[in-house]
Design an enzyme around this catalytic site. Structure first.
Site, mmCIF file in Angstrom:
data_model
loop_
_atom_site.group_PDB
_atom_site.id
_atom_site.type_symbol
_atom_site.label_atom_id
_atom_site.label_comp_id
_atom_site.label_asym_id
_atom_site.label_seq_id
_atom_site.Cartn_x
_atom_site.Cartn_y
_atom_site.Cartn_z
ATOM 1 C CB ALA A 1 -0.856 -0.020 1.259
ATOM 2 C CD GLU B 1 -2.876 -7.665 2.366
ATOM 3 O OE1 GLU B 1 -2.550 -6.470 2.221
ATOM 4 O OE2 GLU B 1 -3.607 -8.071 3.271
ATOM 5 N N GLY C 1 0.499 -5.092 0.669
ATOM 6 C CA GLY C 1 -0.697 -5.016 -0.166
ATOM 7 C C GLY C 1 -0.461 -5.576 -1.566
ATOM 8 C CD GLU D 1 1.567 -6.019 5.186
ATOM 9 O OE1 GLU D 1 2.442 -6.896 5.398
ATOM 10 O OE2 GLU D 1 0.818 -6.052 4.199
HETATM 11 N N1 CAA Z 1 4.613 3.325 -0.071
HETATM 12 C C1 CAA Z 1 5.110 4.512 -0.488
HETATM 13 N N2 CAA Z 1 6.384 4.701 -0.860
HETATM 14 C C2 CAA Z 1 7.210 3.653 -0.798
HETATM 15 C C3 CAA Z 1 6.779 2.380 -0.358
HETATM 16 C C4 CAA Z 1 5.410 2.242 0.009
HETATM 17 N N3 CAA Z 1 4.890 1.065 0.417
HETATM 18 N N4 CAA Z 1 7.827 1.534 -0.394
HETATM 19 C C5 CAA Z 1 8.877 2.242 -0.850
HETATM 20 N N5 CAA Z 1 8.503 3.518 -1.091
HETATM 21 C C6 CAA Z 1 9.342 4.599 -1.631
HETATM 22 C C7 CAA Z 1 10.440 5.017 -0.653
HETATM 23 O O1 CAA Z 1 9.955 5.974 0.271
HETATM 24 C C8 CAA Z 1 11.472 5.575 -1.594
HETATM 25 O O2 CAA Z 1 11.051 6.874 -1.941
HETATM 26 P P1 CAA Z 1 12.116 7.991 -2.393
HETATM 27 O O3 CAA Z 1 12.735 7.482 -3.652
HETATM 28 O O4 CAA Z 1 11.288 9.204 -2.560
HETATM 29 O O5 CAA Z 1 13.090 8.102 -1.275
HETATM 30 C C9 CAA Z 1 11.339 4.688 -2.840
HETATM 31 O O6 CAA Z 1 10.058 4.085 -2.752
HETATM 32 C C10 CAA Z 1 12.372 3.604 -2.946
HETATM 33 O O7 CAA Z 1 12.392 2.869 -1.728
HETATM 34 P P2 CAA Z 1 13.759 2.313 -1.110
HETATM 35 O O8 CAA Z 1 14.759 3.406 -1.032
HETATM 36 O O9 CAA Z 1 13.391 1.614 0.153
HETATM 37 O O10 CAA Z 1 14.217 1.288 -2.233
HETATM 38 P P3 CAA Z 1 14.868 -0.142 -2.092
HETATM 39 O O11 CAA Z 1 15.071 -0.636 -3.459
HETATM 40 O O12 CAA Z 1 16.013 -0.100 -1.133
HETATM 41 O O13 CAA Z 1 13.736 -1.058 -1.392
HETATM 42 C C11 CAA Z 1 11.551 -1.972 -1.071
HETATM 43 C C12 CAA Z 1 12.540 -1.311 -2.042
HETATM 44 C C13 CAA Z 1 12.066 -3.360 -0.648
HETATM 45 C C14 CAA Z 1 10.224 -2.102 -1.747
HETATM 46 C C15 CAA Z 1 11.437 -1.106 0.207
HETATM 47 O O14 CAA Z 1 11.137 0.222 -0.179
HETATM 48 C C16 CAA Z 1 10.360 -1.534 1.161
HETATM 49 O O15 CAA Z 1 10.583 -2.404 1.974
HETATM 50 N N6 CAA Z 1 9.199 -0.886 1.101
HETATM 51 C C17 CAA Z 1 8.130 -1.074 2.059
HETATM 52 C C18 CAA Z 1 7.354 -2.308 1.791
HETATM 53 C C19 CAA Z 1 6.224 -2.378 2.755
HETATM 54 O O16 CAA Z 1 6.344 -2.158 3.942
HETATM 55 N N7 CAA Z 1 5.053 -2.740 2.232
HETATM 56 C C20 CAA Z 1 3.882 -2.865 3.029
HETATM 57 C C21 CAA Z 1 3.139 -1.597 3.005
HETATM 58 S S1 CAA Z 1 1.801 -1.618 4.121
HETATM 59 C C22 CAA Z 1 0.604 -2.498 3.343
HETATM 60 O O17 CAA Z 1 0.732 -2.889 2.226
HETATM 61 C C23 CAA Z 1 -0.585 -2.675 4.247
HETATM 62 C C24 CAA Z 1 -1.765 -3.296 3.686
HETATM 63 O O18 CAA Z 1 -1.968 -4.474 3.810
HETATM 64 C C25 CAA Z 1 -2.826 -2.507 3.095
#
Ligand code: CAA
Length: 700
Positions: free
Chosen positions: A62, A104, A101, A124
């Protein structure tokens, strides 16, 4: 059709492409696009749908930035239900990191195929929430409770072949993902078997007794009461077995909404976004220099730790020490660190050997002539470090980066002793290097943008978080620590016991209080520093001499069996020591202080507000780019409880007015507490620290 989601139909297969860089997060536009795509799939000409993503990854979750804002339709859970209910076959084609998400959405599709390099999972929990779009109900139906719980509670992604073995995905391909997904969709339609909906699947319930045992075992694990998400995940996975699917979804939704509104989740989300924001620096446009060969000068605890980290990132490393004996000791420390990593399963025997092959040692700085980067980590002594920099300037090749790991010294002064100040930068690592994720990248007046960018690129390569700091005594981290310690020391002098301060800060969420940390780190190094700086100390500023008295009594902390606490022979368990109480009492009497008792709340507030006040000064001086960078420093370098988001975030939550008023009250007796002017300005203008984070984000 939105920009973020587009589709086209070829031979009856509708190909839906998600394109929302950088990570295809499932923001409102993507959700709406997918919703419309599934609607369009009702067209009788469409036999099957393939959902895939452009760029580096299938949706990584998400959009975290939307949490805490008013929800925008369509909701992700509704979208997942709509995908699952679609009467055309829907295939998900996964690459990159299909997380949260994103995974999911994939689980709601009828079939999942992934590139072998793809990773899937539910991170999450790291944000203080749970999979809230059916993940807690669909995953256990596919793979059972044990594996679903591990995925959701540990929050670590797994690779596609593992996910396939667990029954979470159906196929893995080495290449041509989209073509293979289209082929598979055609084949499955041809076969004409009923659609396999995860919500209807019961594979994971085959062994209900094992399922319940897994739930009980997960509940029996002792967890941090400040982090409610794991407990709620267990409840939801249990509900998957006990409730009909639709009711389970409702149960999950209620838990998700509680968690997303919790203090812990707000703090953890702030921490996640702040770590990413810290990379947004004025030098971001500059191209980092190539680093393949590195040198480390000084093989003490820090130098050996840094060298080990560099080796782990695949660099060739030369360790330099003053003489053969010290060099052998330094190499021995690296060997010990490797040994520990192997024992803990973090390093394979082969990798250890490969790293050792990339390590060299010398007692002659001239041996660093070919290095692209050198990190000086000798004793914290200005003259000694200046001498090293003068010598490095002579031997290093043009274009090499000259970095210092100093904790306090003026990087401009070190740059000035060289003929190449543009190549000089501070790279301040934290001890123990293998455990602490922080690197402060200290930009001196003349440091070239690409040299700062190189520091950031290197930190990323080492798996660490870099924060940009300007030059001042202690940069960001040690200035914050000094303020924290000063607050704690004043508490001791005015009547608190070290154990009371430590207990209050553990209650706040630190793993250890400041005096446990001091005893572990050793009191002698900061004593030596205080003695060095004694002449330049401002006599108008309060000086608490308790630590000096302890050191004069030979109490250097755990290593001497006594510090702020005493330790039984060979033990690291702190015990309160009447001798310390006597020292404290003598100091109080000498200063005419009538001791009083401090409650836990006041102890915490004094320590926290001292940090906030110092943070405001650091910001006003431009040493940190933004408040969230200070939070990252405290979270990644000093063990500040992550779920609180950092001191500046904590101040925002409490309200700046409350912080300022408390400081002002304490300042009536002691000028140390005088509120920073920035706090007064923020109150006048109704601002929070987070407003400055948002402004900085717009600038970069
Ligand atoms: N939402 C918004 N922005 C996100 C994001 C997310 N879920 N995940 C990453 N980004 C953004 C970062 O803020 C970053 O932004 P900037 O370039 O502006 O700095 C950009 O994407 C790149 O991210 P990273 O620097 O972390 O890049 P990476 O290649 O090192 O890692 C990744 C990539 C593994 C996807 C890592 O970003 C990550 O772990 N992201 C989070 C994943 C996460 O927690 N997902 C669950 C979300 S909650 C959810 O989904 C709940 C639900 O059930 C509804």
């Amino acid at each position: 059709m939105s920009q973020a989601v587009s589709w086209q139909t070829q031979d009856g297969v509708m190909i839906v492409t998600i394109d929302n860089p950088p990570v295809n997060a499932l923001g409102a536009e993507v959700r709406q696009g997918l919703w419309d795509a599934i609607g369009a799939a009702e067209d009788p000409g469409v036999k099957a749908v393939v959902i895939h993503a452009a760029g580096r990854t299938f949706p990584a979750g998400a959009d975290i930035r939307e949490f805490g804002k008013p929800p925008a339709d369509p909701w992700l859970p509704d979208l997942c239900n709509r995908i699952e209910a679609c009467d055309k076959l829907v295939v998900a084609a996964l690459h990159g990191t299909a997380l949260g998400g994103g995974f999911e959405v994939a689980l709601a599709c009828h079939t999942r195929i992934a590139l072998a390099s793809a990773k899937v999972g539910f991170p999450e929990v790291n944000l203080g929430i749970l999979p809230g779009a059916g993940g807690t109900q669909r995953a256990p139906r596919l793979c059972g409770a044990q594996e679903a719980l591990t995925l959701m509670i540990e929050g670590k992604p797994i690779d596609a072949p593992t996910a396939m073995a667990m029954g979470l995905i159906d196929g893995v391909v080495e290449e041509d993902l989209l073509e293979q997904a289209i082929l598979l969709a055609g084949m499955l339609v041809e076969e004409g078997k009923p659609l396999r909906r995860s919500g209807e699947c019961r594979d994971g319930f085959r062994d209900p007794i094992g399922y319940e045992a897994a739930i009980r075992a997960a509940r029996a694990v002792k967890r941090d009461p400040n982090l409610p998400a794991p407990g709620r995940i267990i409840d939801c996975v249990e509900a998957a077995l006990l409730l009909p699917f639709e009711n389970g979804l409702g149960y999950e939704r209620a838990a998700f909404e509680d968690l997303v509104a919790s203090e812990a989740s707000a703090g953890l989300r702030h921490a996640f976004l702040s770590e990413r924001r810290a990379g947004h620096i004025p030098e971001a446009h500059a191209t980092p220099r190539e680093i393949a060969q590195a040198g480390v000068v000084g093989g003490g605890l820090m130098g050996a730790g840094i060298a080990t980290a560099l080796l782990g990132a695949g660099l060739h490393v030369t360790l330099v020490e003053a003489d053969r004996e010290r060099l052998a000791a330094g190499l021995g420390r690296i060997d010990d660190l490797h040994e520990r990593a192997v024992k803990r399963g973090r390093l394979s025997a082969d990798a250890r050997e490969a790293e050792w092959d990339r390590l060299g040692g010398t007692t002659d700085l001239a041996g660093l002539g070919a290095a692209d980067l050198v990190i000086e980590a000798v004793t914290e002594d200005e003259a000694l470090k200046a001498g090293v920099f003068r010598d490095l300037d002579r031997v290093m090749k043009p274009g090499a980066v000259l970095a210092t790991n100093t904790s306090y010294l003026d990087v401009d002064d070190l740059a000035r002793v060289t003929d190449r100040p543009a190549d000089v930068v501070g790279l301040h690592f934290f001890s123990p290097v293998q455990a602490m994720r922080l690197v402060e990248v200290v930009a001196a007046a003349k440091t070239a943008p690409e040299v700062v960018a190189t520091g950031f690129a290197l930190a990323k390569r080492l798996g660490k978080v870099a924060v940009r700091a300007g030059v001042c005594d202690g940069f960001i981290g040690n200035r914050m620590l000094t303020a924290y310690r000063m607050a704690a020391d004043i508490l001791l002098e005015e009547g608190a016991a070290p154990a009371e301060v430590d207990a209050a800060m553990r209650d706040f969420g630190f793993a250890m209080g400041p005096y446990q940390v001091a005893d572990m780190a050793g009191l002698d190094i900061s004593w030596a520093r205080r003695k060095r700086l004694a002449d330049s100390r401002d006599p108008a500023q309060r000086y608490v001499a308790i630590a000096d008295r302890l050191c004069e009594a030979g109490r250097f902390g755990q290593k001497t069996g006594a510090g702020y606490y005493r330790y039984a022979e060979g033990s690291r368990t702190p015990e309160e020591d009447p001798a310390v109480a006597d020292i404290l009492q003598a100091e109080r009497s000498a200063r005419g202080i009538e001791p009083r008792r401090f409650g836990k709340v006041e102890i915490r507030q004094r320590c926290l507000f001292a940090m906030v006040n110092e943070g405001a000064k650091i910001l006003a001086e431009g040493i940190a780019l933004r408040p969230s960078d200070i939070d990252v420093v405290m979270l990644a370098g000093y063990g500040f409880p992550r779920w609180r988001g950092g001191p500046m975030k904590a101040a925002d939550r409490l309200g700046i007015l409350q912080v300022r008023n408390a400081l002002r009250g304490w300042a009536a007796d002691e000028p140390f507490w005088t509120p920073a002017p920035m706090l007064n300005d923020m109150i006048k203008n109704g601002r929070h620290f987070d407003d400055m984070n948002a402004e900085e984000a717009q600038k970069s």
